[in-house]
Scaffold this motif. Structure first.
Motif, mmCIF file in Angstrom:
data_model
loop_
_atom_site.group_PDB
_atom_site.id
_atom_site.type_symbol
_atom_site.label_atom_id
_atom_site.label_comp_id
_atom_site.label_asym_id
_atom_site.label_seq_id
_atom_site.Cartn_x
_atom_site.Cartn_y
_atom_site.Cartn_z
ATOM 1 N N LEU A 155 0.826 -1.209 0.000
ATOM 2 C CA LEU A 155 0.000 0.000 0.000
ATOM 3 C C LEU A 155 0.861 1.261 0.000
ATOM 4 N N LEU A 156 1.897 1.277 0.829
ATOM 5 C CA LEU A 156 2.767 2.446 0.895
ATOM 6 C C LEU A 156 3.571 2.625 -0.390
ATOM 7 N N ALA A 157 4.040 1.530 -0.960
ATOM 8 C CA ALA A 157 4.785 1.621 -2.212
ATOM 9 C C ALA A 157 3.903 2.150 -3.335
ATOM 10 N N THR A 158 2.638 1.705 -3.356
ATOM 11 C CA THR A 158 1.701 2.202 -4.374
ATOM 12 C C THR A 158 1.452 3.693 -4.200
ATOM 13 N N TRP A 159 1.239 4.113 -2.956
ATOM 14 C CA TRP A 159 1.031 5.545 -2.712
ATOM 15 C C TRP A 159 2.262 6.350 -3.124
ATOM 16 N N TRP A 160 3.448 5.879 -2.791
ATOM 17 C CA TRP A 160 4.676 6.601 -3.132
ATOM 18 C C TRP A 160 4.833 6.735 -4.634
ATOM 19 N N SER A 161 4.404 5.738 -5.370
ATOM 20 C CA SER A 161 4.548 5.759 -6.829
ATOM 21 C C SER A 161 3.559 6.714 -7.487
ATOM 22 N N TYR A 162 2.338 6.816 -6.912
ATOM 23 C CA TYR A 162 1.284 7.619 -7.546
ATOM 24 C C TYR A 162 1.067 8.976 -6.880
ATOM 25 N N ARG A 163 1.780 9.300 -5.852
ATOM 26 C CA ARG A 163 1.539 10.533 -5.110
ATOM 27 C C ARG A 163 1.911 11.748 -5.947
ATOM 28 N N ASP A 164 1.414 12.906 -5.516
ATOM 29 C CA ASP A 164 1.812 14.181 -6.096
ATOM 30 C C ASP A 164 3.052 14.658 -5.345
ATOM 31 N N PRO A 165 4.238 14.645 -5.977
ATOM 32 C CA PRO A 165 5.468 15.001 -5.251
ATOM 33 C C PRO A 165 5.434 16.395 -4.653
ATOM 34 N N VAL A 166 4.792 17.326 -5.329
ATOM 35 C CA VAL A 166 4.752 18.711 -4.836
ATOM 36 C C VAL A 166 3.842 18.816 -3.620
ATOM 37 N N GLN A 167 2.637 18.236 -3.714
ATOM 38 C CA GLN A 167 1.661 18.329 -2.623
ATOM 39 C C GLN A 167 2.126 17.581 -1.374
ATOM 40 N N SER A 168 2.831 16.464 -1.581
ATOM 41 C CA SER A 168 3.246 15.629 -0.446
ATOM 42 C C SER A 168 4.679 15.886 -0.011
ATOM 43 N N ARG A 169 5.272 16.951 -0.500
ATOM 44 C CA ARG A 169 6.676 17.207 -0.207
ATOM 45 C C ARG A 169 6.915 17.404 1.289
ATOM 46 N N ALA A 170 5.951 17.989 1.990
ATOM 47 C CA ALA A 170 6.147 18.307 3.408
ATOM 48 C C ALA A 170 6.076 17.087 4.309
ATOM 49 N N TYR A 171 5.355 16.052 3.889
ATOM 50 C CA TYR A 171 5.133 14.909 4.776
ATOM 51 C C TYR A 171 5.430 13.551 4.144
ATOM 52 N N GLY A 172 5.689 13.518 2.836
ATOM 53 C CA GLY A 172 5.843 12.236 2.143
ATOM 54 C C GLY A 172 6.955 11.362 2.699
#
Length: 415
Positions: free
Chosen positions: A308-325
């Protein structure tokens, strides 16, 4: 079961009942407040999902409560004590109680009945301690069911909404806090309810409950977080993911030949509910050693969390999640691993070891440390002939959580 194995109703039991109903009402009020916010803002999809979770949870809890009321009416002495308690659970008022469950008020009615009876026993020193304890045990199990049917899924929804909108309102923080409080209180309350079947409940320490709380929090938290992160990038797949795992878990429960309820329909309701609980947390349902089943479960869930975490990391928005990713992708697996370590610590150092010396009476409970107590096996056969008003449902759960070990030599016990 020896009658001495059960402690009387105390002020702490009454306090837990009062806090339990306050937590329940706070959770529901925050849910209704949040549903109103969704509706007023035109977010009808989230409004519908939240109401569906609330309704499904309430229906499941009311069904369990009604099943148990029907079973309990056949118990010797139950109707007499219930009638003396408040006239709402007596045999002649069965239709009223059925109507309350149809109106989704049965669970709340049980809360107030437990508080009323507890007040009469603890403050007024009236009779009925066994019935008060009986009610609190049922409420503990019902709160556990309600938590995993509603509070845990709601946490996923709230985190998903905050991630997808990249903002959080006050009502959302209140709802997350209320759901978290409900889960945390359920864990402590359920563990305390199980431990009440051990001897000398009043002298038992809070250390084991604290460790039990920590390992559950550290295992459930990353699980909920991983599901919320996954749903934030692939929301259409979260429902198939749940249904697939839920079906696997229900089959696994069925293969373990559970016998928690007193009817076939009730037993399948229980198995379906356990499948839902297993989606979030481990819950023992069978007697005997649980190490093998627990290893299989946690290994499976750990792999699923990583996927689940690997899938989220692959599809996430890098800009939006930059603070907490990066923080989440590191902290969630570490928290889950820490939770497993706390669980090992609990079972190694704090879980009661139930010895039955073969040729002599066991030592008195006050002569034993909290991690080395003795009590008779809590099977239905043991419970049946006892005149006490004993809650067999929670007694069976305690027997599974505290299984008696094989017979050992006296020298091994006293060493």
């Amino acid at each position: 079961m020896e009658s001495g194995s059960f402690s009387g109703y105390s002020w702490l039991d009454f306090s837990f009942s009062v806090v339990g109903v306050c937590t329940f009402l706070l959770d529901w009020c925050s849910d209704l407040w949040l549903a109103r916010e969704f509706y007023c803002r035109g977010e009808l999809l989230w409004f519908g999902v939240l109401l569906s979770l609330m309704l499904l949870s309430s229906m499941v809890v009311q069904m369990f409560s009604w099943f148990w009321f029907r079973y309990d009416r056949e118990l010797p002495g139950f109707i007499q004590q219930a009638a003396g308690e408040g006239r709402i659970l007596c045999a002649d008022r069965g239709r009223v109680f059925c109507l309350l469950h149809v109106l989704q008020l049965g669970f709340l009615c049980r809360h107030f009945s437990a508080i009323r009876q507890g007040f009469r026993v603890w403050w007024r020193k009236e009779e009925g301690s066994e019935y008060a304890v009986y009610l609190t045990h049922d409420l503990s199990m019902l709160r556990l069911i309600e938590t995993f049917c509603e509070s845990a899924p709601q946490l996923i929804l709230m985190i998903y909404v905050m991630l997808s909108t990249n903002q959080a309102r006050t009502v959302q923080f209140v709802s997350v806090a209320a759901s978290t409080m409900s889960i945390a209180w359920m864990v402590v309350d359920y563990h305390r309810s199980l431990r009440s079947f051990l001897p000398d409940k009043a002298k038992q320490r809070w250390g084991p409950s604290l460790i039990y709380f920590l390992w559950n929090l550290l295992l459930i938290g990353p699980r909920v977080g991983a599901l919320a992160l996954f749903s934030s990038v692939l929301p259409v797949l979260i429902a198939p993911h749940f249904l697939l795992l839920w079906l696997v878990f229900v089959v696994w429960v069925w293969k373990q030949s559970t016998a928690f309820m007193d009817s076939a329909g009730g037993e399948w309701l229980y198995r379906a509910t356990v499948g839902l609980i297993w989606y979030f947390s481990w819950f023992n349902v069978a007697e005997g050693r649980t190490l093998g089943r627990s290893l299989i479960y946690h290994s499976f869930i750990a792999v699923d969390v990583v996927i689940l975490l690997a899938t989220w990391w692959s599809y996430r928005d890098p800009v939006q999640s930059r603070a907490y990713g990066l923080i989440l992708i590191i902290s969630l697996p570490l928290a889950y691993l820490l939770g497993l370590l706390f669980k090992v610590l609990y079972y190694r150092c704090f879980h009661p070891k139930l010895f039955r010396p073969p040729d002599r009476e066991p030592r008195l409970p006050h002569d034993l440390p909290d991690a080395d107590v003795t009590f008779r096996s809590l099977s239905v056969q043991d419970v049946e002939p006892v005149p006490l008003l004993l809650n067999r449902r929670m007694a069976s759960q305690a027997a599974r959580f505290y299984p008696a070990r094989r017979t050992v030599e006296t020298s091994d016990v006293t060493s």
